[in-house]
Design a protein around this motif. Structure first.
Motif, mmCIF file in Angstrom:
data_model
loop_
_atom_site.group_PDB
_atom_site.id
_atom_site.type_symbol
_atom_site.label_atom_id
_atom_site.label_comp_id
_atom_site.label_asym_id
_atom_site.label_seq_id
_atom_site.Cartn_x
_atom_site.Cartn_y
_atom_site.Cartn_z
ATOM 1 N N ASN A 1 0.846 -1.181 0.000
ATOM 2 C CA ASN A 1 0.000 0.000 0.000
ATOM 3 C C ASN A 1 0.892 1.244 0.000
ATOM 4 O OD1 ASN A 1 -2.128 1.725 0.102
ATOM 5 N ND2 ASN A 1 -2.806 1.163 2.143
ATOM 6 N N HIS A 2 1.223 1.777 1.159
ATOM 7 C CA HIS A 2 2.117 2.938 1.227
ATOM 8 C C HIS A 2 3.564 2.538 0.958
ATOM 9 C CE1 HIS A 2 -1.013 5.584 2.532
ATOM 10 N NE2 HIS A 2 -1.374 4.701 3.443
ATOM 11 N N VAL A 3 3.946 1.373 1.396
ATOM 12 C CA VAL A 3 5.264 0.798 1.103
ATOM 13 C C VAL A 3 5.002 -0.523 0.392
ATOM 14 C CG1 VAL A 3 7.406 -0.105 2.061
ATOM 15 C CG2 VAL A 3 6.304 1.849 3.145
ATOM 16 N N GLY A 4 5.647 -0.728 -0.731
ATOM 17 C CA GLY A 4 5.401 -1.949 -1.476
ATOM 18 C C GLY A 4 6.616 -2.392 -2.261
ATOM 19 N N VAL A 5 6.497 -3.534 -2.863
ATOM 20 C CA VAL A 5 7.547 -4.079 -3.728
ATOM 21 C C VAL A 5 6.948 -4.318 -5.099
ATOM 22 C CG1 VAL A 5 8.874 -5.126 -1.850
ATOM 23 C CG2 VAL A 5 7.095 -6.447 -2.981
ATOM 24 N N PHE A 6 7.808 -4.294 -6.111
ATOM 25 C CA PHE A 6 7.343 -4.559 -7.464
ATOM 26 C C PHE A 6 8.370 -5.390 -8.198
ATOM 27 C CE2 PHE A 6 9.999 -0.879 -7.990
ATOM 28 C CZ PHE A 6 10.629 -1.072 -9.201
ATOM 29 N N VAL A 7 7.910 -6.102 -9.221
ATOM 30 C CA VAL A 7 8.774 -6.856 -10.121
ATOM 31 C C VAL A 7 8.136 -6.784 -11.510
ATOM 32 C CG1 VAL A 7 7.699 -9.095 -9.635
ATOM 33 C CG2 VAL A 7 10.042 -9.002 -10.457
ATOM 34 N N GLU A 8 8.993 -6.570 -12.528
ATOM 35 C CA GLU A 8 8.525 -6.472 -13.902
ATOM 36 C C GLU A 8 9.351 -7.390 -14.789
ATOM 37 O OE1 GLU A 8 7.522 -1.689 -13.800
ATOM 38 O OE2 GLU A 8 8.949 -2.474 -15.255
ATOM 39 N N ALA A 9 8.720 -7.949 -15.791
ATOM 40 C CA ALA A 9 9.421 -8.741 -16.804
ATOM 41 C C ALA A 9 9.179 -8.076 -18.151
ATOM 42 C CB ALA A 9 8.905 -10.173 -16.820
ATOM 43 N N GLY A 10 10.238 -7.908 -18.927
ATOM 44 C CA GLY A 10 10.091 -7.262 -20.218
ATOM 45 C C GLY A 10 11.396 -7.258 -20.978
ATOM 46 N N PHE A 11 11.554 -6.297 -21.880
ATOM 47 C CA PHE A 11 12.791 -6.177 -22.631
ATOM 48 C C PHE A 11 12.997 -4.722 -23.014
ATOM 49 C CE2 PHE A 11 9.359 -7.199 -25.480
ATOM 50 C CZ PHE A 11 9.528 -6.330 -26.536
ATOM 51 N N GLY A 12 14.256 -4.353 -23.187
ATOM 52 C CA GLY A 12 14.605 -2.988 -23.566
ATOM 53 C C GLY A 12 15.858 -2.526 -22.830
ATOM 54 N N GLN A 13 15.982 -1.223 -22.685
ATOM 55 C CA GLN A 13 17.167 -0.610 -22.107
ATOM 56 C C GLN A 13 17.424 -1.046 -20.662
ATOM 57 O OE1 GLN A 13 19.297 1.204 -23.879
ATOM 58 N NE2 GLN A 13 20.618 1.309 -22.106
ATOM 59 N N MET A 14 16.391 -1.300 -19.887
ATOM 60 C CA MET A 14 16.553 -1.664 -18.476
ATOM 61 C C MET A 14 16.699 -3.161 -18.268
ATOM 62 S SD MET A 14 14.218 1.177 -16.521
ATOM 63 C CE MET A 14 12.672 0.573 -17.065
ATOM 64 N N GLY A 15 16.714 -3.951 -19.344
ATOM 65 C CA GLY A 15 16.930 -5.390 -19.220
ATOM 66 C C GLY A 15 15.650 -6.181 -19.309
ATOM 67 N N ILE A 16 15.745 -7.459 -18.938
ATOM 68 C CA ILE A 16 14.591 -8.351 -19.057
ATOM 69 C C ILE A 16 13.798 -8.480 -17.761
ATOM 70 C CG2 ILE A 16 15.561 -9.684 -20.955
ATOM 71 C CD1 ILE A 16 16.263 -11.847 -18.888
ATOM 72 N N ALA A 17 14.383 -8.069 -16.637
ATOM 73 C CA ALA A 17 13.672 -8.129 -15.361
ATOM 74 C C ALA A 17 14.185 -7.031 -14.448
ATOM 75 C CB ALA A 17 13.866 -9.490 -14.689
ATOM 76 N N GLN A 18 13.282 -6.471 -13.683
ATOM 77 C CA GLN A 18 13.675 -5.489 -12.679
ATOM 78 C C GLN A 18 12.692 -5.550 -11.529
ATOM 79 O OE1 GLN A 18 13.679 -1.511 -14.147
ATOM 80 N NE2 GLN A 18 11.655 -1.636 -15.008
ATOM 81 N N GLY A 19 13.129 -5.096 -10.396
ATOM 82 C CA GLY A 19 12.286 -5.092 -9.222
ATOM 83 C C GLY A 19 12.797 -4.073 -8.231
ATOM 84 N N GLY A 20 11.996 -3.803 -7.235
ATOM 85 C CA GLY A 20 12.445 -2.828 -6.257
ATOM 86 C C GLY A 20 11.419 -2.552 -5.195
ATOM 87 N N LEU A 21 11.733 -1.553 -4.411
ATOM 88 C CA LEU A 21 10.911 -1.096 -3.302
ATOM 89 C C LEU A 21 10.291 0.236 -3.703
ATOM 90 C CD1 LEU A 21 10.178 -1.640 -0.317
ATOM 91 C CD2 LEU A 21 12.232 -0.378 0.300
ATOM 92 N N ARG A 22 9.020 0.433 -3.377
ATOM 93 C CA ARG A 22 8.310 1.639 -3.747
ATOM 94 C C ARG A 22 7.678 2.267 -2.512
ATOM 95 N NH1 ARG A 22 3.597 2.148 -3.040
ATOM 96 N NH2 ARG A 22 2.926 0.067 -3.569
ATOM 97 N N PHE A 23 7.760 3.596 -2.435
ATOM 98 C CA PHE A 23 7.105 4.362 -1.358
ATOM 99 C C PHE A 23 6.052 5.263 -1.981
ATOM 100 C CE2 PHE A 23 11.375 3.530 0.144
ATOM 101 C CZ PHE A 23 11.116 2.971 1.395
ATOM 102 N N ARG A 24 4.862 5.248 -1.465
ATOM 103 C CA ARG A 24 3.775 6.111 -1.953
ATOM 104 C C ARG A 24 3.276 6.943 -0.785
ATOM 105 N NH1 ARG A 24 -0.192 2.658 -4.819
ATOM 106 N NH2 ARG A 24 1.273 2.851 -6.513
ATOM 107 N N TRP A 25 3.170 8.248 -0.994
ATOM 108 C CA TRP A 25 2.736 9.143 0.107
ATOM 109 C C TRP A 25 1.262 9.340 0.106
ATOM 110 C CZ3 TRP A 25 6.687 9.090 3.019
ATOM 111 C CH2 TRP A 25 7.953 9.115 2.496
#
Length: 86
Positions: A62-86
């Motif tokens: 919700n306010h703090v979360g994690v994400f993961v994406e699969a795809g292709f392009g400049q950022m590679g084929i997979a990325q993930g991280g921590l997200r903060f929403r105010w």
């Protein structure tokens, strides 16, 4: 719609600036604006087209979360991280 779990997709395109030299240890532009590094190697500045397509992404939290994406392009084929929403 569950605000704690989201499936999404995204696409982006833009310009990427890249500075290269034949010797990556020294990458400086001198004060006169000459495009040579400290060893006399020529420096190249390039602007290239960049894109990223991520057909599937998952976000959990919700306010703090994690994400993961699969795809292709400049950022590679997979990325993930921590997200903060105010």
């Amino acid at each position: 719609h569950n605000k704690y779990f989201v499936l999404y997709s995204c696409a982006a395109a833009g310009a990427m600036w890249k500075r290269t030299t034949s010797n990556p240890l020294f990458n400086k532009v001198d004060n006169a604006g000459e495009f040579f590094d400290e060893l006399g190697d020529q420096v190249k500045n390039e602007v290239k087209f960049a894109f990223q397509v991520s057909p599937i992404g998952i976000e959990v939290g919700n306010h703090v979360g994690v994400f993961v994406e699969a795809g292709f392009g400049q950022m590679g084929i997979a990325q993930g991280g921590l997200r903060f929403r105010w």
